[in-house]
Design a protein around this motif. Structure first.
Motif, PDB file in Angstrom:
ATOM      1  N   ARG A 171      16.892  -0.550  17.428  1.00 32.45           N
ATOM      2  CA  ARG A 171      16.111  -0.489  16.201  1.00 32.45           C
ATOM      3  C   ARG A 171      14.929   0.454  16.360  1.00 32.45           C
ATOM      4  O   ARG A 171      14.573   1.188  15.439  1.00 32.45           O
ATOM      5  CB  ARG A 171      15.628  -1.895  15.866  1.00 32.45           C
ATOM      6  CG  ARG A 171      15.576  -2.118  14.379  1.00 32.45           C
ATOM      7  CD  ARG A 171      15.341  -3.572  14.085  1.00 32.45           C
ATOM      8  NE  ARG A 171      16.584  -4.336  14.030  1.00 32.45           N
ATOM      9  CZ  ARG A 171      16.593  -5.658  14.023  1.00 32.45           C
ATOM     10  NH1 ARG A 171      15.483  -6.338  14.106  1.00 32.45           N
ATOM     11  NH2 ARG A 171      17.734  -6.306  13.935  1.00 32.45           N
ATOM     12  N   LYS A 172      14.351   0.418  17.523  1.00 35.19           N
ATOM     13  CA  LYS A 172      13.190   1.272  17.762  1.00 35.19           C
ATOM     14  C   LYS A 172      13.590   2.744  17.727  1.00 35.19           C
ATOM     15  O   LYS A 172      12.866   3.578  17.188  1.00 35.19           O
ATOM     16  CB  LYS A 172      12.603   0.928  19.131  1.00 35.19           C
ATOM     17  CG  LYS A 172      11.315   1.633  19.421  1.00 35.19           C
ATOM     18  CD  LYS A 172      10.692   1.065  20.674  1.00 35.19           C
ATOM     19  CE  LYS A 172       9.284   1.581  20.853  1.00 35.19           C
ATOM     20  NZ  LYS A 172       8.612   0.929  21.939  1.00 35.19           N
ATOM     21  N   LEU A 173      14.735   3.040  18.306  1.00 40.41           N
ATOM     22  CA  LEU A 173      15.168   4.441  18.368  1.00 40.41           C
ATOM     23  C   LEU A 173      15.826   4.885  17.068  1.00 40.41           C
ATOM     24  O   LEU A 173      16.063   6.070  16.862  1.00 40.41           O
ATOM     25  CB  LEU A 173      16.150   4.632  19.522  1.00 40.41           C
ATOM     26  CG  LEU A 173      15.598   4.361  20.910  1.00 40.41           C
ATOM     27  CD1 LEU A 173      16.702   4.440  21.935  1.00 40.41           C
ATOM     28  CD2 LEU A 173      14.520   5.361  21.241  1.00 40.41           C
ATOM     29  N   GLN A 174      16.141   3.936  16.229  1.00 44.70           N
ATOM     30  CA  GLN A 174      16.772   4.226  14.933  1.00 44.70           C
ATOM     31  C   GLN A 174      18.066   5.009  15.100  1.00 44.70           C
ATOM     32  O   GLN A 174      18.284   6.024  14.433  1.00 44.70           O
ATOM     33  CB  GLN A 174      15.810   4.988  14.026  1.00 44.70           C
ATOM     34  CG  GLN A 174      14.547   4.216  13.749  1.00 44.70           C
ATOM     35  CD  GLN A 174      13.634   4.929  12.785  1.00 44.70           C
ATOM     36  OE1 GLN A 174      14.026   5.904  12.185  1.00 44.70           O
ATOM     37  NE2 GLN A 174      12.449   4.435  12.644  1.00 44.70           N
ATOM     38  N   ILE A 175      18.875   4.557  16.009  1.00 39.74           N
ATOM     39  CA  ILE A 175      20.190   5.180  16.151  1.00 39.74           C
ATOM     40  C   ILE A 175      21.252   4.094  16.165  1.00 39.74           C
ATOM     41  O   ILE A 175      20.936   2.915  16.277  1.00 39.74           O
ATOM     42  CB  ILE A 175      20.311   6.033  17.446  1.00 39.74           C
ATOM     43  CG1 ILE A 175      19.821   5.244  18.653  1.00 39.74           C
ATOM     44  CG2 ILE A 175      19.600   7.335  17.292  1.00 39.74           C
ATOM     45  CD1 ILE A 175      20.095   5.929  19.950  1.00 39.74           C
ATOM     46  N   SER A 176      22.475   4.534  16.065  1.00 33.43           N
ATOM     47  CA  SER A 176      23.566   3.564  16.079  1.00 33.43           C
ATOM     48  C   SER A 176      23.834   3.128  17.517  1.00 33.43           C
ATOM     49  O   SER A 176      23.411   3.778  18.472  1.00 33.43           O
ATOM     50  CB  SER A 176      24.814   4.158  15.470  1.00 33.43           C
ATOM     51  OG  SER A 176      25.251   5.211  16.278  1.00 33.43           O
ATOM     52  N   LEU A 177      24.551   2.051  17.624  1.00 35.11           N
ATOM     53  CA  LEU A 177      24.835   1.517  18.958  1.00 35.11           C
ATOM     54  C   LEU A 177      25.665   2.490  19.815  1.00 35.11           C
ATOM     55  O   LEU A 177      25.354   2.699  20.995  1.00 35.11           O
ATOM     56  CB  LEU A 177      25.553   0.174  18.825  1.00 35.11           C
ATOM     57  CG  LEU A 177      25.490  -0.728  20.039  1.00 35.11           C
ATOM     58  CD1 LEU A 177      24.058  -0.966  20.450  1.00 35.11           C
ATOM     59  CD2 LEU A 177      26.160  -2.052  19.726  1.00 35.11           C
ATOM     60  N   PRO A 178      26.704   3.122  19.256  1.00 33.44           N
ATOM     61  CA  PRO A 178      27.443   4.100  20.079  1.00 33.44           C
ATOM     62  C   PRO A 178      26.557   5.256  20.549  1.00 33.44           C
ATOM     63  O   PRO A 178      26.673   5.714  21.686  1.00 33.44           O
ATOM     64  CB  PRO A 178      28.535   4.607  19.147  1.00 33.44           C
ATOM     65  CG  PRO A 178      28.715   3.535  18.149  1.00 33.44           C
ATOM     66  CD  PRO A 178      27.380   2.906  17.971  1.00 33.44           C
ATOM     67  N   ASP A 179      25.661   5.688  19.667  1.00 34.51           N
ATOM     68  CA  ASP A 179      24.760   6.769  20.070  1.00 34.51           C
ATOM     69  C   ASP A 179      23.832   6.305  21.183  1.00 34.51           C
ATOM     70  O   ASP A 179      23.545   7.044  22.124  1.00 34.51           O
ATOM     71  CB  ASP A 179      23.926   7.231  18.877  1.00 34.51           C
ATOM     72  CG  ASP A 179      24.674   8.259  18.056  1.00 34.51           C
ATOM     73  OD1 ASP A 179      25.744   8.698  18.532  1.00 34.51           O
ATOM     74  OD2 ASP A 179      24.220   8.597  16.960  1.00 34.51           O
ATOM     75  N   PHE A 180      23.400   5.073  21.042  1.00 36.47           N
ATOM     76  CA  PHE A 180      22.523   4.516  22.070  1.00 36.47           C
ATOM     77  C   PHE A 180      23.255   4.463  23.412  1.00 36.47           C
ATOM     78  O   PHE A 180      22.702   4.779  24.455  1.00 36.47           O
ATOM     79  CB  PHE A 180      22.089   3.113  21.641  1.00 36.47           C
ATOM     80  CG  PHE A 180      21.202   2.428  22.630  1.00 36.47           C
ATOM     81  CD1 PHE A 180      19.931   2.893  22.875  1.00 36.47           C
ATOM     82  CD2 PHE A 180      21.641   1.319  23.329  1.00 36.47           C
ATOM     83  CE1 PHE A 180      19.104   2.264  23.784  1.00 36.47           C
ATOM     84  CE2 PHE A 180      20.827   0.692  24.243  1.00 36.47           C
ATOM     85  CZ  PHE A 180      19.556   1.163  24.474  1.00 36.47           C
ATOM     86  N   ARG A 181      24.518   4.086  23.327  1.00 36.89           N
ATOM     87  CA  ARG A 181      25.324   4.006  24.540  1.00 36.89           C
ATOM     88  C   ARG A 181      25.414   5.384  25.201  1.00 36.89           C
ATOM     89  O   ARG A 181      25.203   5.539  26.409  1.00 36.89           O
ATOM     90  CB  ARG A 181      26.720   3.521  24.156  1.00 36.89           C
ATOM     91  CG  ARG A 181      27.602   3.242  25.324  1.00 36.89           C
ATOM     92  CD  ARG A 181      28.932   2.759  24.843  1.00 36.89           C
ATOM     93  NE  ARG A 181      29.625   3.799  24.109  1.00 36.89           N
ATOM     94  CZ  ARG A 181      30.579   3.559  23.212  1.00 36.89           C
ATOM     95  NH1 ARG A 181      30.921   2.338  22.915  1.00 36.89           N
ATOM     96  NH2 ARG A 181      31.174   4.556  22.577  1.00 36.89           N
ATOM     97  N   ARG A 182      25.697   6.381  24.377  1.00 34.96           N
ATOM     98  CA  ARG A 182      25.805   7.731  24.946  1.00 34.96           C
ATOM     99  C   ARG A 182      24.497   8.176  25.571  1.00 34.96           C
ATOM    100  O   ARG A 182      24.458   8.744  26.658  1.00 34.96           O
ATOM    101  CB  ARG A 182      26.203   8.715  23.841  1.00 34.96           C
ATOM    102  CG  ARG A 182      27.628   8.538  23.384  1.00 34.96           C
ATOM    103  CD  ARG A 182      27.986   9.615  22.410  1.00 34.96           C
ATOM    104  NE  ARG A 182      28.096  10.927  23.040  1.00 34.96           N
ATOM    105  CZ  ARG A 182      28.048  12.066  22.365  1.00 34.96           C
ATOM    106  NH1 ARG A 182      27.914  12.064  21.063  1.00 34.96           N
ATOM    107  NH2 ARG A 182      28.165  13.201  22.996  1.00 34.96           N
ATOM    108  N   LEU A 183      23.444   7.863  24.836  1.00 34.56           N
ATOM    109  CA  LEU A 183      22.123   8.256  25.324  1.00 34.56           C
ATOM    110  C   LEU A 183      21.844   7.591  26.675  1.00 34.56           C
ATOM    111  O   LEU A 183      21.335   8.224  27.600  1.00 34.56           O
ATOM    112  CB  LEU A 183      21.083   7.817  24.289  1.00 34.56           C
ATOM    113  CG  LEU A 183      19.722   8.477  24.372  1.00 34.56           C
ATOM    114  CD1 LEU A 183      19.879   9.967  24.256  1.00 34.56           C
ATOM    115  CD2 LEU A 183      18.829   7.959  23.273  1.00 34.56           C
ATOM    116  N   CYS A 184      22.210   6.305  26.751  1.00 34.81           N
ATOM    117  CA  CYS A 184      21.970   5.573  27.998  1.00 34.81           C
ATOM    118  C   CYS A 184      22.779   6.183  29.130  1.00 34.81           C
ATOM    119  O   CYS A 184      22.295   6.299  30.252  1.00 34.81           O
ATOM    120  CB  CYS A 184      22.359   4.113  27.838  1.00 34.81           C
ATOM    121  SG  CYS A 184      21.134   3.197  26.930  1.00 34.81           S
ATOM    122  N   ILE A 185      24.004   6.558  28.825  1.00 36.16           N
ATOM    123  CA  ILE A 185      24.848   7.130  29.867  1.00 36.16           C
ATOM    124  C   ILE A 185      24.260   8.460  30.338  1.00 36.16           C
ATOM    125  O   ILE A 185      24.147   8.731  31.529  1.00 36.16           O
ATOM    126  CB  ILE A 185      26.289   7.303  29.352  1.00 36.16           C
ATOM    127  CG1 ILE A 185      26.925   5.931  29.150  1.00 36.16           C
ATOM    128  CG2 ILE A 185      27.109   8.131  30.328  1.00 36.16           C
ATOM    129  CD1 ILE A 185      28.237   5.962  28.449  1.00 36.16           C
TER     130      ILE A 185
END
Lengths: 672, 761
Positions: free
Chosen positions: A24-38
């Motif tokens: 929510r803080k980053l305002q992105i979707s969960l898949p995007d968050f996953r990619r970002l984390c990777i």
């Protein structure tokens, strides 16, 4: 009195953030968050106090370090994700309108492309850091290099992976960086030393991989994206440090013919470029200056050689020279054809290491067509073998495709021996190259004058660090066990190479018989054993010292295995024991005084000793029990956990040992 | 009216429904209900009939209407007209009614009274179904109150000028009857025109009924008929404007041209490249020396947890492992039956004779995927691995050999009790040991030989829960608790002098008790035993209300305190031997706050220790106040014992813990030891100068400790476990029930649930 601390303002409550909050803080979707984390290498944490971290709730949640997420807010890749979102809106709009040309143009020109350079630099500030993290990258890349392309995996990705894999292998060969390798049921493990870091990777066998349906290739490909970029940069640096041009020349035609590693041509950098490259070490610079001095002469030589290079077919016959193209860097004219230079081969450290690195340099090895070419070629070349030939079906780039070539010293075969052929002459075993002159007569099956070995021979040689006797690995022979080079048996761990004394707890008779034998023969028994074993191969060739150690272990085992805890109902029994022991001692003394060997009651003595040991063990246990009583609960728990772990290890060891004993007994029976 | 009828009908129907049920159920209720019902019927009998009629009507056809109407006693308005007509020419009118079609037949020519022909028109029957605004008045008198005609036989004139005769108004009685009978359609109103009762017609009643039932009043009305759309949903494609297309629509836009020309110009000048081919390399990242500056490796941050590397393969992963690594059948089966997540290794070791036999590994992609998932999904935590020798955790304890003497072996077994031995006590001289058991006997044994010297059968059905010797050396008195009696015995095993002394002490108080009697209800009564027991040596029997579980003597031997946990108010009882008096120090349960388990006198001070389930309260007997509360933290205290010096206390609990309290330190235990497998039954300090104490448990063991207390206050007590004494058998989950030290020697007595007492030395 200190300031009153507010709850939830520091510590776990502040340090951690749940995944939902992060997204929510980053305002992105969960898949995007996953990619970002990777990409960013951000991983969930386990807070010490989950309840505090979750603001008093005990609901299961994934926690991230709050600062990790805070830093993500300014991530350029995050911006790219947003751009991609708008782009995909535009694209879908165009497609919805049926405006395909527009969509194509959008796709080509306006698609945001994510660059990971800065992330690599950020995650691995120094080169060593990057090398340390290569394990997973290499394993993944080697896996993808062996996967077929399909809807999920674009062909281009696989191409990139196999190119990177080959480039890496080239570097390893050139640097002689390979240290160990292991044939496992999963694949082949390799370990290389890069910049002082051990890098271990796993390469699957060349089979079609089973791709389960529940594997999410989006995740794998995200990782692969990162890994290819990482390996690209690492390779660039490694090549640059080596004074090579990155990427190396790639011969598509050769590759199509299955040349594998040979499809790449390493080329050294121009002198000027080298000078500019500050990163290269001092040693390299020296080389450069030396080269500069002799440049004039060299150029002449090169010009002469150029003619030879024009006819590569002819060069193949020479053998030596062809391989120099890779190993010694003879002249390869650069594109503009003005300057070339010769890099001297890096001096592999002299002495033991150098010997090891060039273990196979004197060999000419021929791979039979049933052997795996890629791993063998990689392994042999990494250990200095320059002349490797193989059957034409295994692909291009062979030193010779003629299996009757007289220069071949070793042939690697993995097929049962042909029956009905005359036995090999005994002289075969000697590695006399003179025998090679004996021309390959048309004997079906085997050619005289060369050693036939199974592939495991190469691996065992590599792991042993020297050339082993090949007779245990002869064609069709039962191979000695292949052991992992990474397992170093510590104290109290099972060592399959050390001989195990036949304990024979299951049948006491055997033991007793053996015991009496030992006593009768005295030390001769041990010696004879030694003699027996000396003929064996390296694996069992252990000193008697170890054997005696085993004997000691045996007695210890006795204590531990046979120790049955008895209820200490009364110590009368033990007192009896003491008394009897005294009596025994008395008798022994008497016997000694008389000068007679006290032998007749050996058996009872043995049982006596056993009882004594048991008693001691019991006492020890009691003592520990007593001490445990006085421990705090926490310490006792810790102690019990440690004991549990140790016991598990011990059990494992004992299990293996008993199995081994059983096997050996059966073997002996078979022999008798 | 109709409403009434309706409700009545319903109630009746309901009654009819109920009746059979009731009759079948209960006879008592039937009369009541019947009575109600009958009264109902009586009350509304006329109405009831009506309703019956009504029912008939509704069931029968319209044809019968006329007859029914005829039968009606009170003529309605409708009826009046035909009657009047009928008087004149009833037949003709009815005949004319039938011939509607002929216009010529609209009237009749009749010779009037004056002899002139007179047209008599047929009554027009305008069909106004719903509208009754212009119902023609039958009476033509206009807007004149009807009272004006009160004195005339008629009430007005009809359209033909004929008198409308006043309807036969009944007498007062008739009206009364009418009002009682309530004809159908009665409204209680009177028609102003006719002066007759204004009753509702059948149709109107019908409508009302329907309204009541919220039905649609109109017959044959279809509430679900098709809806006729007022508007069509199809849009009409009709030009609303007939204006001609403007010119601008046919000529190219100038503005557009300008923009196009701009682009064209751009293309010509080469600024804009149409369909610029994307370079192939754009997709591939450009590599460069990213570590050119080669920063030194960063110092590791605490919060940075690098992913752990996969462990290198072990021998059993080899394609050709040593044979001992191969799993046997059972191991293989175990592995296969295990859940994939529970498996210690995700592969089963296999052996292949040659490399060519090695197949591809099935789970390769999956394993790599799992690793990927682990890398980004698995929470990471830093765990400190302790790499120490477990032996270093063990505390250093002095060797038990240095702490000798202490009991190690079982020296004597005292057999004889049937059932459990509940209690054991050694006499102060150290020659005898007394036991009490479930068989209701008290036995005295010679310590060294194990010979039973004396036996007293106290009760046949109750157990002897506690036996204790009076702690003074003179006057051997044994106190035994059996049921709610406390027996003070002088066993006849000593010489006569000692025996008589003991008896003297005990019987000295007989006078006191008699004097004090009657002041209040004493918690215990002191009495002489019956002759049988007296012969056996019992001197006094103290009877309290509830079963006594525990007896403890004061050090001087004058007082003894008993605990009977069942007695809520008088759980703790102090008895004085010299005066034969019993008293309860705690009058109410609230004082001790909990059921007392064990009570003990302080060895030197006037303090009383009362152990309840959770707490130990120390009462100052001199000041008669609570001086301290100890909180051992145990769930259920089973026993306590006080160190002979009086500053330390051990507590045994049923939750397996032994707690050492230093009374000078805190109310919390100084040391908690948890080593027994089952609840602790008894704890005991040695009182004869040896620094020993012990605990006995239901796991059948007695644990002997060395517990040294230093005179230096700064030094903590030294507690060393010495020996586990095993020997007692566990019988129905009970082990060693009581322990007691020898008063002088380092010997220990234990009483077991297996029916034996033992001496350990």
């Amino acid at each position: 009195m200190g300031k009153i601390k507010k709850k939830g303002a520091a510590g776990n409550a502040k340090n951690f953030i749940t995944r939902t909050q992060a997204v929510r803080k980053l305002q992105i979707s969960l898949p995007d968050f996953r990619r970002l984390c990777i990409f960013k290498g951000i991983y969930p944490r386990e807070p010490r106090n989950k309840k505090k971290a979750n603001k008093g709730s005990t609901a299961p949640a994934t926690f991230y370090y709050a600062k990790d997420i805070q830093y993500l807010l300014h991530e350029p890749v995050l911006q790219k994700f947003r751009e991609h979102k708008t782009f995909s809106k535009k694209l879908s709009k165009a497609l919805g309108r049926g405006d395909f040309s527009d969509a194509k143009r959008l796709e080509e020109v306006h698609k945001p492309r994510i660059k990971l350079d800065h992330i690599i630099k950020e995650r691995y500030p120094s080169f060593t850091d990057a090398v340390r993290d290569l394990d997973d990258a290499l394993s993944t890349i080697f896996l993808f290099a062996n996967l077929p392309s399909n809807r999920d995996i674009p062909a281009k990705t696989i191409e990139t992976c196999s190119r990177l894999a080959n480039e890496f292998q080239h570097w390893v060969i050139r640097k002689r960086a390979l240290r160990k390798s292991f044939l496992s049921i999963k694949g082949i493990y390799y370990q290389a030393e890069i910049q002082g870091q051990d890098v271990l990777w796993l390469v699957p066998y060349k089979f079609a991989q089973n791709v389960p349906g529940d594997v999410d290739f989006r995740i794998m490909l995200t990782f692969l994206d990162f890994y290819t970029t990482l390996l690209g940069f690492v390779m660039f640096r490694l090549y640059t440090l080596e004074g090579l041009v990155y990427p190396p020349k790639f011969d598509k035609e050769m590759d199509d013919k299955g040349a594998g590693l040979r499809a790449f041509m390493l080329e050294s950098k121009k002198v000027g470029a080298l000078e500019n490259g500050e990163s290269t070490g001092v040693a390299v610079k020296k080389d450069v200056s030396k080269q500069l001095e002799t440049l004039g002469e060299k150029i002449k030589e090169i010009e002469d050689k150029q003619e030879e290079d024009d006819a590569p077919a002819a060069a193949i016959e020479n053998g030596e020279t062809v391989n120099e193209g890779l190993d010694k860097f003879t002249a390869i004219p650069s594109k503009d054809g003005t300057t070339t230079d010769i890099l001297e081969q890096p001096n592999v450290d002299a002495g033991e290491g150098g010997k090891m690195a060039n273990m196979f340099s004197d060999f000419t090895i021929y791979l039979a067509r049933e052997t795996p070419r890629e791993p063998l070629e990689f392994l042999l070349r990494s250990f200095g073998c320059k002349r490797i030939g193989w059957d034409a079906v295994l692909g291009e780039g062979s030193f010779t495709t003629d299996d009757t070539d007289p220069s071949i010293t070793h042939q690697i075969v993995d097929r049962p021996p042909m029956v009905g052929l005359p036995p090999m002459p005994a002289a075969k075993e000697g590695e006399d190259t003179e025998m090679a002159n004996n021309t390959a007569n048309g004997q079906r099956g085997k050619v005289l004058g060369r050693t036939y070995v199974q592939p495991q021979y190469i691996w065992d040689c590599v792991n042993a660090g020297r050339v082993l006797r090949p007779d245990a690995y002869a064609q069709g022979a039962e191979l000695p066990p292949h052991l992992s080079p990474w397992v170093k048996a510590k104290d109290g761990e099972y060592d399959p190479t050390a001989p195990v004394a036949d304990d024979g707890e299951s049948d006491e008779e055997d033991e007793e018989v053996e015991d009496t034998k030992m006593v009768e023969n005295g030390e001769n028994g041990v010696e004879s054993e030694d003699v027996d074993e000396s003929g064996d191969d390296e694996w069992n060739g252990m000193t008697t010292e170890l054997a005696s150690e085993g004997e000691e272990e045996e007695s210890e085992d006795d204590e531990e295995e046979d120790g049955v805890v008895e209820l200490p109902s009364s110590d009368a029994e033990s007192e009896d024991e003491e008394a009897s022991a005294q009596l025994q001692h008395q008798r022994e003394l008497e016997a000694e005084a008389k000068g007679i060997a006290y032998k007749d009651e050996k058996k009872s003595k043995k049982s006596e000793a056993k009882k004594q040991a048991e008693k001691q063990k019991k006492q020890k246990e009691d003592e520990i029990e007593r001490q445990k009583m006085m421990m705090t609960k926490k310490k006792r728990k810790l102690y019990e956990r440690m004991e549990y772990g140790n016991k598990k290890k011990q059990d494992e060891k004992e299990k293996l040992e008993s199995k081994r004993r059983k096997i050996e007994r059966e073997k002996n029976k078979g022999k008798n | 009216m109709s409403a009434n009828a309706g409700t009545r009908k319903r109630s009746r129907a309901a009654a009819e429904e109920e009746k059979p049920v009731l009759s079948s159920e209960d006879e008592f209720e039937i009369p009541e209900i019947n009575g109600d019902d009958s009264s109902d019927e009586e009350d509304f009998s006329p109405g009831d009939e009506d309703s019956e009629d009504d029912e008939e009507l509704s069931s029968e056809e319209e044809l019968e209407d006329d007859e029914d109407l005829d039968s009606d006693e009170i003529p309605s308005e409708d009826e009046a007209l035909p009657k009047t007509n009928g008087t004149t020419n009833g037949d003709s009118t009815t005949g004319a009614d039938d011939e509607d079609a002929d216009p010529a037949d609209n009237f009749k020519v009749v010779t009037g009274a004056d002899g002139k022909p007179r047209y008599i028109y047929r009554e027009i029957n305008p069909v106004y179904d719903s509208d009754d605004t212009d119902v023609e008045d039958v009476n033509t008198i206009g807007n004149i109150p009807l009272e004006y005609y009160e004195n005339y036989p008629h009430v007005g004139y009809d359209i033909n000028g004929k008198r409308i005769m006043r309807p036969a108004a009944g007498k007062a009685l008739d009206t009364l009857l009418d009002s009682i009978e309530l004809p159908k359609g009665w409204t209680g109103l009177i028609d102003k025109n006719s002066g007759a009762a204004l009753n509702l017609t059948e149709d109107e009643l019908d409508i009302l009924k329907k309204l009541q039932r919220s039905e649609i009043t109109e017959d044959g009305f279809d509430p679900y008929q098709d809806i006729l759309g007022y508007f069509t949903k199809t849009t009409e494609q009709m030009p609303l404007s007939s204006a001609p297309e403007p010119k601008r629509r046919f000529i190219p836009s100038k503005h557009e041209q300008k923009r196009v020309m701009k682009i064209v110009k751009g293309i010509r000048e080469g600024r804009i490249l149409p369909h610029r081919p994307q370079p192939e390399a754009a997709d591939a990242p450009a590599f460069y020396d990213i570590w050119a500056d080669d920063a030194p490796p960063k110092a590791d941050h605490v919060m940075n947890i690098p992913a752990p590397k996969l462990p290198p393969p072990t021998h059993d992963e080899s394609y050709n492992p040593p044979q001992e690594y191969l799993p046997n059948e059972s191991e293989k089966k175990d592995w296969e039956e295990q859940d994939p997540e529970d498996r210690e290794k995700n592969y089963l070791p296999r052996s292949h004779k040659a490399l060519r036999y090695v197949p591809g590994y099935n789970g390769f992609v999956n394993e790599r995927f799992e690793r990927c998932l682990d890398l980004y999904l698995a929470p990471r935590v830093r765990r400190n691995k302790l790499n120490i020798d477990p032996a270093s955790l063990l505390p250093k304890l002095p060797s038990p050999d240095d702490l000798k003497p202490f009991p190690t072996t079982c020296a004597t077994v005292y057999r004889g009790h049937e059932g459990r031995v509940r209690s054991v006590a050694a006499d102060p001289t150290g020659v005898w040991v007394a036991t009490g058991g479930d068989d209701g006997t008290v036995r005295v044994w010679e310590i060294l030989t194990g010979r039973q010297v004396w036996k007293l059968k106290v009760s046949s059905d109750e157990a002897v829960d506690s036996v204790t010797w009076r702690p003074t050396p003179e006057g051997r008195i044994l106190a035994a608790a059996c049921g709610n009696e406390i027996l003070l015995v002088v066993p006849p095993i000593f010489d006569s002098e000692e025996e008589s002394r003991g008896k003297e002490i005990l019987s000295a108080g007989f006078g006191y008790a008699a004097n004090k009697q009657g002041t209040k209800e004493a918690p215990g009564t002191w009495a002489k035993p019956d002759s049988g027991l007296e012969e056996e040596g019992v001197v006094v029997v103290i009877t309290v209300r509830k079963t006594v579980k525990y007896i403890a003597w004061h050090r001087r031997g004058d007082y003894l305190v008993t605990v009977s946990p069942e007695d809520v108010r008088r759980a703790v009882c102090i008895h004085r031997v010299s005066t034969h008096l019993s008293q309860t120090p705690f009058k109410e349960k609230s004082v001790t706050k909990g059921i007392p388990q064990k009570v003990q006198f302080h060895p030197s001070k006037p303090l009383l220790f009362v152990a309840t389930k959770r707490y130990i309260r120390i009462y100052d007997l001199a000041k008669a106040e609570l001086s301290k509360t100890l909180k051992p933290g145990a769930r259920w205290i089973s026993s306590i014992d006080i160190h002979p010096q009086g500053d330390n206390l051990i507590v045994g609990s049923y939750d397996k813990r032994l707690l050492w309290h230093d009374l000078d330190l805190s109310t919390k235990p100084y040391r908690t030891l948890r080593y027994h497998d089952k609840g602790i039954r008894a704890v005991s300090f040695h009182r004869g100068g040896f620094p020993l104490f012990c605990s006995s448990s239901d796991d059948g063991t007695v644990q002997v400790f060395h517990g040294r207390i230093y005179s230096d206050l700064m030094e903590n007590a030294l507690i060393v476990p010495l020996k586990v004494l095993k020997g007692h058998k566990i019988v129905s989950h009970l082990g060693v029930l009581d322990v007691e030290w020898h008063p002088k020697q380092p010997w220990l007595f234990s009483a077991g649930a297996d029916g034996t007492a033992r001496l350990w030395n």
